[in-house]
Structure formats: structure tokens, C-alpha cells
Design a protein around this motif. Structure first.
Motif, PDB file in Angstrom:
ATOM      1  N   THR A 194       4.204  -2.307  -5.367  1.00  9.79           N
ATOM      2  CA  THR A 194       3.328  -2.387  -6.545  1.00  9.79           C
ATOM      3  C   THR A 194       3.045  -1.009  -7.143  1.00  9.79           C
ATOM      4  OG1 THR A 194       2.396  -4.531  -6.011  1.00  9.79           O
ATOM      5  CG2 THR A 194       1.037  -3.056  -7.346  1.00  9.79           C
ATOM      6  N   LEU A 243      -3.484   1.257  -0.208  1.00  8.60           N
ATOM      7  CA  LEU A 243      -2.478   0.927   0.831  1.00  8.60           C
ATOM      8  C   LEU A 243      -2.987   1.194   2.232  1.00  8.60           C
ATOM      9  CD1 LEU A 243       0.919   2.150  -0.645  1.00  8.60           C
ATOM     10  CD2 LEU A 243       0.240  -0.187  -0.152  1.00  8.60           C
ATOM     11  N   VAL A 283       3.712  -1.967  -0.999  1.00 10.27           N
ATOM     12  CA  VAL A 283       4.010  -0.607  -1.461  1.00 10.27           C
ATOM     13  C   VAL A 283       4.835  -0.627  -2.747  1.00 10.27           C
ATOM     14  CG1 VAL A 283       6.157  -0.273  -0.135  1.00 10.27           C
ATOM     15  CG2 VAL A 283       4.702   1.698  -0.692  1.00 10.27           C
ATOM     16  N   ARG A 337      -3.661   1.548  -6.429  1.00 11.94           N
ATOM     17  CA  ARG A 337      -2.909   0.812  -5.406  1.00 11.94           C
ATOM     18  C   ARG A 337      -2.395   1.734  -4.280  1.00 11.94           C
ATOM     19  NH1 ARG A 337      -5.410  -3.723  -6.070  1.00 11.94           N
ATOM     20  NH2 ARG A 337      -4.536  -5.149  -7.589  1.00 11.94           N
ATOM     21  N   PHE A 338      -2.031   2.970  -4.609  1.00 10.62           N
ATOM     22  CA  PHE A 338      -1.641   3.892  -3.542  1.00 10.62           C
ATOM     23  C   PHE A 338      -2.832   4.176  -2.632  1.00 10.62           C
ATOM     24  CE2 PHE A 338       2.274   5.556  -5.839  1.00 10.62           C
ATOM     25  CZ  PHE A 338       3.158   5.208  -4.839  1.00 10.62           C
ATOM     26  N   TRP A 395       1.786  -7.133  -4.474  1.00 11.01           N
ATOM     27  CA  TRP A 395       0.383  -7.002  -4.056  1.00 11.01           C
ATOM     28  C   TRP A 395      -0.252  -8.373  -3.855  1.00 11.01           C
ATOM     29  CZ3 TRP A 395      -1.328  -2.284  -2.761  1.00 11.01           C
ATOM     30  CH2 TRP A 395      -2.668  -2.181  -2.381  1.00 11.01           C
ATOM     31  N   ILE A 448       4.732   1.659  -6.683  1.00 10.37           N
ATOM     32  CA  ILE A 448       6.036   2.221  -7.060  1.00 10.37           C
ATOM     33  C   ILE A 448       6.468   1.659  -8.414  1.00 10.37           C
ATOM     34  CG2 ILE A 448       8.504   2.255  -6.463  1.00 10.37           C
ATOM     35  CD1 ILE A 448       7.584   2.470  -3.496  1.00 10.37           C
TER      36      ILE A 448
END
Length: 123
Positions: free
Chosen positions: A75, A123, A73, A119-120, A66, A77
Motif C-alpha cells: 500500500t 506498518l 507493505v 501507511r509506512f 491494506w 509502495i
């Protein structure tokens, strides 16, 4: 929201980096003698090092992708991976009757879920 996500991610990464590296470098016998690591008696040295490696990589994963913008992506995960590690840790502590340690895992699990969700969304 981004500042909150960073605070959570840094706290999560710092915690997992410390305990992950500890599991990588401290001998199993020494870990067993430590109060919060009694569970290590039930696991092989190889298993403990594997957990430590996963935690260390997860700690790096919730920050570096990030921060650099390279494959961000990874991060969320990584945060999901740390969540799964905490589910296993909670189960282990609960089965061993270590209720206090189990609830500590719930806090880390919650922090990991917060980082993953934010974070998702970002994105």
C-alpha cells in the motif's frame, strides 16, 4: 489517524481509477480533444496506456493490500508510485505552460505522500 488515512486513500484510489481506466479505454485522439489531456498529443497510444495501467494498478494498490492484510507493505509502495507519476505529470504540464493542470497534480501528489507516510508509519 487510520480514518484519515482511509479517507485519503479512497479519494486517491477513486481519482486514479477513473483517470487510469480512461487512459486505458479512450482512444488517444479523443483524449487529445479533451481539455485536460492536451499533453496526450506528445505521447504515443502505447505510452498513454502504460500510464493508465500504472495509475489503475496504483489505485488498486493503495486500497486492497491494506484492506485485506495481504502484503500491506504494498500500500505505501503503491502510494509512492502514484507520487512519482504525479511528479512526472506536474513536470509535463508545467513545461507545456498548463499551470492550472500542474497545480492539480500537486494536490494529488500531496494526497499520495500523505497516504505513503501514514501507511509506512502504521506498518
Amino acid at each position: 489517524m487510520d480514518v484519515f488515512a482511509w479517507i485519503c486513500a479512497v479519494a486517491l484510489a477513486a481519482t486514479f481509477l477513473v483517470v487510469g481506466v480512461m487512459k486505458l479505454v479512450v482512444p488517444r485522439e479523443k483524449l487529445i480533444s479533451m481539455r485536460s489531456f492536451g499533453w496526450a498529443a506528445d505521447w504515443s497510444s502505447r505510452d498513454i496506456r502504460g500510464i493508465g495501467l500504472a495509475e489503475t494498478l496504483g489505485a488498486i494498490g493503495v486500497i486492497v493490500p491494506w484492506a485485506t492484510g495481504i502484503a500491506p507493505v504494498l500500500t505505501p509502495i503503491a502510494a509512492v508510485g502514484l507520487t512519482l507519476i504525479q511528479v512526472g505529470a506536474f513536470r509535463t504540464h508545467w513545461q507545456r505552460g498548463e499551470k492550472r493542470e500542474a497545480w492539480g497534480n500537486v494536490s494529488l501528489l500531496s494526497l499520495a505522500v500523505v497516504v505513503a507516510v501514514i501507511r509506512f508509519i502504521q506498518l
